[in-house]
Scaffold this motif. Sequence first.
Motif, PDB file in Angstrom:
ATOM      1  N   ASN B 316    -124.938  24.135   9.006  1.00  0.00           N
ATOM      2  CA  ASN B 316    -125.978  23.607   8.142  1.00  0.00           C
ATOM      3  C   ASN B 316    -126.892  24.777   7.814  1.00  0.00           C
ATOM      4  OD1 ASN B 316    -128.063  21.886   6.965  1.00  0.00           O
ATOM      5  ND2 ASN B 316    -127.288  20.221   8.243  1.00  0.00           N
ATOM      6  N   LEU B 317    -127.948  24.507   7.063  1.00  0.00           N
ATOM      7  CA  LEU B 317    -128.980  25.512   6.864  1.00  0.00           C
ATOM      8  C   LEU B 317    -130.024  25.353   7.965  1.00  0.00           C
ATOM      9  CD1 LEU B 317    -129.378  25.110   3.001  1.00  0.00           C
ATOM     10  CD2 LEU B 317    -127.955  26.748   4.253  1.00  0.00           C
ATOM     11  N   GLY B 318    -130.970  26.296   7.996  1.00  0.00           N
ATOM     12  CA  GLY B 318    -132.042  26.211   8.976  1.00  0.00           C
ATOM     13  C   GLY B 318    -133.197  25.349   8.506  1.00  0.00           C
ATOM     14  N   HIS B 319    -133.076  24.793   7.300  1.00  0.00           N
ATOM     15  CA  HIS B 319    -134.083  23.897   6.736  1.00  0.00           C
ATOM     16  C   HIS B 319    -133.439  23.241   5.522  1.00  0.00           C
ATOM     17  CE1 HIS B 319    -138.539  23.266   5.354  1.00  0.00           C
ATOM     18  NE2 HIS B 319    -138.083  22.264   6.050  1.00  0.00           N
ATOM     19  N   GLY B 320    -134.179  22.368   4.842  1.00  0.00           N
ATOM     20  CA  GLY B 320    -133.615  21.711   3.669  1.00  0.00           C
ATOM     21  C   GLY B 320    -133.372  22.685   2.524  1.00  0.00           C
ATOM     22  N   LEU B 321    -132.409  22.345   1.672  1.00  0.00           N
ATOM     23  CA  LEU B 321    -132.140  23.113   0.453  1.00  0.00           C
ATOM     24  C   LEU B 321    -133.399  23.200  -0.406  1.00  0.00           C
ATOM     25  CD1 LEU B 321    -128.752  21.457  -0.511  1.00  0.00           C
ATOM     26  CD2 LEU B 321    -129.088  23.933  -0.338  1.00  0.00           C
ATOM     27  N   TYR B 322    -133.661  24.370  -0.989  1.00  0.00           N
ATOM     28  CA  TYR B 322    -134.748  24.470  -1.960  1.00  0.00           C
ATOM     29  C   TYR B 322    -134.255  23.914  -3.296  1.00  0.00           C
ATOM     30  CZ  TYR B 322    -136.970  27.363   1.564  1.00  0.00           C
ATOM     31  OH  TYR B 322    -137.529  27.808   2.732  1.00  0.00           O
ATOM     32  N   PRO B 323    -135.139  23.188  -4.008  1.00  0.00           N
ATOM     33  CA  PRO B 323    -134.704  22.435  -5.191  1.00  0.00           C
ATOM     34  C   PRO B 323    -134.097  23.305  -6.295  1.00  0.00           C
ATOM     35  CG  PRO B 323    -136.981  21.877  -4.599  1.00  0.00           C
ATOM     36  CD  PRO B 323    -136.559  22.993  -3.710  1.00  0.00           C
ATOM     37  N   ASP B 324    -134.462  24.584  -6.360  1.00  0.00           N
ATOM     38  CA  ASP B 324    -133.948  25.413  -7.460  1.00  0.00           C
ATOM     39  C   ASP B 324    -132.664  26.152  -7.084  1.00  0.00           C
ATOM     40  OD1 ASP B 324    -135.008  27.204  -5.676  1.00  0.00           O
ATOM     41  OD2 ASP B 324    -136.061  28.410  -7.168  1.00  0.00           O
ATOM     42  N   THR B 325    -132.029  25.743  -5.990  1.00  0.00           N
ATOM     43  CA  THR B 325    -130.780  26.387  -5.589  1.00  0.00           C
ATOM     44  C   THR B 325    -129.646  25.955  -6.527  1.00  0.00           C
ATOM     45  OG1 THR B 325    -131.563  26.214  -3.316  1.00  0.00           O
ATOM     46  CG2 THR B 325    -129.247  26.797  -3.619  1.00  0.00           C
ATOM     47  N   ASP B 326    -128.821  26.919  -6.891  1.00  0.00           N
ATOM     48  CA  ASP B 326    -127.689  26.675  -7.790  1.00  0.00           C
ATOM     49  C   ASP B 326    -126.607  25.876  -7.040  1.00  0.00           C
ATOM     50  OD1 ASP B 326    -125.397  26.870  -9.328  1.00  0.00           O
ATOM     51  OD2 ASP B 326    -125.721  28.982  -9.838  1.00  0.00           O
ATOM     52  N   LYS B 327    -126.176  24.785  -7.646  1.00  0.00           N
ATOM     53  CA  LYS B 327    -125.168  23.918  -7.019  1.00  0.00           C
ATOM     54  C   LYS B 327    -123.898  24.682  -6.642  1.00  0.00           C
ATOM     55  CE  LYS B 327    -122.442  20.997  -9.504  1.00  0.00           C
ATOM     56  NZ  LYS B 327    -122.088  19.811 -10.342  1.00  0.00           N
ATOM     57  N   THR B 328    -123.489  25.626  -7.486  1.00  0.00           N
ATOM     58  CA  THR B 328    -122.244  26.359  -7.198  1.00  0.00           C
ATOM     59  C   THR B 328    -122.398  27.233  -5.948  1.00  0.00           C
ATOM     60  OG1 THR B 328    -122.850  28.212  -8.623  1.00  0.00           O
ATOM     61  CG2 THR B 328    -121.593  26.433  -9.636  1.00  0.00           C
ATOM     62  N   LYS B 329    -123.616  27.681  -5.679  1.00  0.00           N
ATOM     63  CA  LYS B 329    -123.857  28.486  -4.480  1.00  0.00           C
ATOM     64  C   LYS B 329    -123.767  27.604  -3.232  1.00  0.00           C
ATOM     65  CE  LYS B 329    -124.948  32.231  -6.840  1.00  0.00           C
ATOM     66  NZ  LYS B 329    -126.253  32.902  -6.735  1.00  0.00           N
ATOM     67  N   VAL B 330    -124.245  26.377  -3.372  1.00  0.00           N
ATOM     68  CA  VAL B 330    -124.183  25.444  -2.245  1.00  0.00           C
ATOM     69  C   VAL B 330    -122.720  25.128  -1.932  1.00  0.00           C
ATOM     70  CG1 VAL B 330    -124.932  23.207  -1.364  1.00  0.00           C
ATOM     71  CG2 VAL B 330    -126.402  24.469  -2.952  1.00  0.00           C
ATOM     72  N   LYS B 331    -121.968  24.882  -2.989  1.00  0.00           N
ATOM     73  CA  LYS B 331    -120.531  24.600  -2.836  1.00  0.00           C
ATOM     74  C   LYS B 331    -119.830  25.808  -2.207  1.00  0.00           C
ATOM     75  CE  LYS B 331    -116.839  21.994  -4.324  1.00  0.00           C
ATOM     76  NZ  LYS B 331    -115.840  22.605  -3.459  1.00  0.00           N
ATOM     77  N   CYS B 332    -120.237  26.988  -2.610  1.00  0.00           N
ATOM     78  CA  CYS B 332    -119.665  28.217  -2.064  1.00  0.00           C
ATOM     79  C   CYS B 332    -119.885  28.281  -0.553  1.00  0.00           C
ATOM     80  CB  CYS B 332    -120.304  29.413  -2.768  1.00  0.00           C
ATOM     81  SG  CYS B 332    -119.973  30.990  -1.980  1.00  0.00           S
ATOM     82  N   PHE B 333    -121.100  27.907  -0.103  1.00  0.00           N
ATOM     83  CA  PHE B 333    -121.403  27.899   1.336  1.00  0.00           C
ATOM     84  C   PHE B 333    -120.515  26.893   2.066  1.00  0.00           C
ATOM     85  CE2 PHE B 333    -123.880  25.872   4.813  1.00  0.00           C
ATOM     86  CZ  PHE B 333    -123.984  26.950   5.670  1.00  0.00           C
ATOM     87  N   VAL B 334    -120.408  25.690   1.504  1.00  0.00           N
ATOM     88  CA  VAL B 334    -119.584  24.648   2.127  1.00  0.00           C
ATOM     89  C   VAL B 334    -118.130  25.125   2.230  1.00  0.00           C
ATOM     90  CG1 VAL B 334    -118.654  22.305   1.810  1.00  0.00           C
ATOM     91  CG2 VAL B 334    -121.092  22.763   1.379  1.00  0.00           C
ATOM     92  N   ASP B 335    -117.625  25.682   1.144  1.00  0.00           N
ATOM     93  CA  ASP B 335    -116.236  26.160   1.137  1.00  0.00           C
ATOM     94  C   ASP B 335    -116.027  27.307   2.121  1.00  0.00           C
ATOM     95  OD1 ASP B 335    -115.587  24.266  -0.730  1.00  0.00           O
ATOM     96  OD2 ASP B 335    -115.736  25.618  -2.458  1.00  0.00           O
ATOM     97  N   ALA B 336    -117.025  28.176   2.230  1.00  0.00           N
ATOM     98  CA  ALA B 336    -116.907  29.308   3.159  1.00  0.00           C
ATOM     99  C   ALA B 336    -116.820  28.806   4.600  1.00  0.00           C
ATOM    100  CB  ALA B 336    -118.093  30.256   2.990  1.00  0.00           C
ATOM    101  N   VAL B 337    -117.621  27.787   4.933  1.00  0.00           N
ATOM    102  CA  VAL B 337    -117.546  27.228   6.288  1.00  0.00           C
ATOM    103  C   VAL B 337    -116.160  26.627   6.509  1.00  0.00           C
ATOM    104  CG1 VAL B 337    -118.424  25.465   7.870  1.00  0.00           C
ATOM    105  CG2 VAL B 337    -120.029  26.779   6.469  1.00  0.00           C
ATOM    106  N   LYS B 338    -115.645  25.949   5.482  1.00  0.00           N
ATOM    107  CA  LYS B 338    -114.321  25.330   5.628  1.00  0.00           C
ATOM    108  C   LYS B 338    -113.231  26.385   5.812  1.00  0.00           C
ATOM    109  CE  LYS B 338    -115.166  20.971   3.240  1.00  0.00           C
ATOM    110  NZ  LYS B 338    -114.806  20.148   2.067  1.00  0.00           N
ATOM    111  N   GLU B 339    -113.420  27.537   5.173  1.00  0.00           N
ATOM    112  CA  GLU B 339    -112.419  28.604   5.292  1.00  0.00           C
ATOM    113  C   GLU B 339    -112.550  29.355   6.621  1.00  0.00           C
ATOM    114  OE1 GLU B 339    -112.430  31.343   2.005  1.00  0.00           O
ATOM    115  OE2 GLU B 339    -111.305  32.864   3.132  1.00  0.00           O
ATOM    116  N   PHE B 340    -113.761  29.806   6.919  1.00  0.00           N
ATOM    117  CA  PHE B 340    -113.946  30.659   8.100  1.00  0.00           C
ATOM    118  C   PHE B 340    -114.141  29.856   9.384  1.00  0.00           C
ATOM    119  CE2 PHE B 340    -115.790  33.379   4.603  1.00  0.00           C
ATOM    120  CZ  PHE B 340    -114.691  34.226   4.519  1.00  0.00           C
ATOM    121  N   GLY B 341    -114.387  28.547   9.234  1.00  0.00           N
ATOM    122  CA  GLY B 341    -114.659  27.727  10.417  1.00  0.00           C
ATOM    123  C   GLY B 341    -113.412  27.127  11.041  1.00  0.00           C
ATOM    124  N   VAL B 342    -112.243  27.492  10.523  1.00  0.00           N
ATOM    125  CA  VAL B 342    -110.994  26.968  11.094  1.00  0.00           C
ATOM    126  C   VAL B 342    -110.783  27.576  12.476  1.00  0.00           C
ATOM    127  CG1 VAL B 342    -108.478  26.904  10.846  1.00  0.00           C
ATOM    128  CG2 VAL B 342    -109.947  26.571   8.839  1.00  0.00           C
TER     129      VAL B 342
END
Lengths: 344, 344
Positions: B316-342
């Motif tokens: 997760n993050l260390g706090h809530g998402l900031y409202p102006d965060t780009d959705k594709t960057k958030v998806k990138c983080f989720v995908d990175a965890v799915k890739e490297f977290g195996v």
Amino acid sequence: MQYQNDLILRAARGEAVERTPVWLMRQAGRILPEYRAVREKLSGFIELCTTPALAAEVTIQPVDILGVDAAIIFSDILVIPEAMGLPYEMQESKGPFFPKVITSAADIDALLATDAADHLTYVYDAIELAVKELNGRVPLIGFAGAPFTILAYMIEGQGSKTFSKARRFLYTEPVLAHRLLEKITLATIAYLKRQVQAGAAMYQIFDSWAGVLPPDQYREFSLRYIKQICEAVPQVPRTVFSKGAFFVREDFNNFPCETVGLDWNMDIGESKKIIGPHKTLQGNMDPCALYLSEEQIRVKAKEMLDAFGTQSHIANLGHGLYPDTDKTKVKCFVDAVKEFGVKK
Amino acid sequence: MQYQNDLILRAARGEAVERTPVWLMRQAGRILPEYRAVREKLSGFIELCTTPALAAEVTIQPVDILGVDAAIIFSDILVIPEAMGLPYEMQESKGPFFPKVITSAADIDALLATDAADHLTYVYDAIELAVKELNGRVPLIGFAGAPFTILAYMIEGQGSKTFSKARRFLYTEPVLAHRLLEKITLATIAYLKRQVQAGAAMYQIFDSWAGVLPPDQYREFSLRYIKQICEAVPQVPRTVFSKGAFFVREDFNNFPCETVGLDWNMDIGESKKIIGPHKTLQGNMDPCALYLSEEQIRVKAKEMLDAFGTQSHIANLGHGLYPDTDKTKVKCFVDAVKEFGVKK
């Protein structure tokens, strides 16, 4: 200079003292009716900062009225961005506001660095006047903001709960961030040197927003610049107060400063262990504890002194006084330190 | 219930998982254009919270769009003071505002305790709808504010940089403070029980303002009530996120919860040592790191996963998402965890 009371300087140097010295962050300010009387006659906070005779007057008030062991020059950390080329306004209820902020390399290039210190003669004049008026009663503390905290205001333009714009800048523009921090550092070094020349017997670096950074970023974008300043101005005792930066206390173990400020979140025993016995510690009663009764404040002050124990210690709060604090409660805290802080 | 993906429940219980699960605080919110489309048609945030079909819709959006391993019910921690008798308004740029605040014993006596939970059927309805719609794809997380954070809003009436009014109340009116905290605790226990009955498969307690208290006060006025809640609602995995309360990490070593949330100030290695190997840890990338490039976000996500290592972990993050965060960057983080977290 010979002081009638140099407890704070000796405590800062880790020397033996007859009792623990005490002063308070924001001791020259709204908690004193005498301050408010001076302030009300003026257009605002900035006029008070920039009028040496008045700044000197309110600097000395807490020495006379509260009996603290040091004066701290009445000023603001934001005079540095102003002198570098970014003027600020002080809005009574909302705090500082910068009409222009830093958004590009060109903005940074347009700022003054070392030369900014030449635009702050009103601060040096105020220090000289205050030192002359104090006439050796107690030492005067100079101060400046840490470069990261100054950068945060220069990017955000005002206070913020998260400082996410400033933090975004560190992530996305690290080269520019370092260029800006280097300029602020040069300005601050020149500024503190001039404060010392004018008579400041010690100085404190305030990193008010230290707590918003992750540990690795704090080391990269803040602590190294504070270190640079401390190394460049070693002539008088140096205090570093990185509010909220519990995560770098171990770094202060071996840092070019004499005193480390603790905020009220930091457990005293744990902080002593982490920072080690060779630093003087400053702090750290919760400013809200001054809303208690006088009897309870005395108990809290004694508990704090007992917890610092034999460590070299400068008594203070863990943050600045809140403006609605009763003056008699502040005096009660100062008197309690003077009573319970006597060394056996 | 049988889940197609129960990674987060198994990670919370400390069981083996094929890969690290991931979700984000404030994943249902302004970072999603799909959320903003729903939100724009309404009178405001509160209408969205109190309309179960719409709350359920935005709850599920991040599961569909970001591919996170859990939904969290779209709601607000301030529904509890409202249900107890203190309604709030949500001012778009300024945050929550309470026209009436707590100033006396009579104010506290007038509040509902356990019965407050009966006024929050719109939350349970939204949970039921969302769980039905999710149809076992991923678990749904319920949540509530920690009693101290709720008290802070009830006293201050709004957000604050220092929460000095609330802290003053703890110092000067400890008996009333405990009476109020007990009532909030009872309301929260009943509220979380109902959330679990409605289908929440785990829950998180948010102590957003934990960081403003000194350690002894935090233990006395916050942690003991969180403990009471966790002990009273042990039916599903429990996460406690005390933002800023680095100073009580050792207390979580032996605390009635499965998962401890870390903010981005807390060093991962140090936190593992302090909290110990028997808790699942959640967090803790700096939300500002999502302003980096996708390549850099992947590096940061991998560094985080490597630092948690073999400890049971919910990314997760260390706090809530900031409202102006780009959705594709958030998806990138989720995908990175799915890739490297195996897990190997």
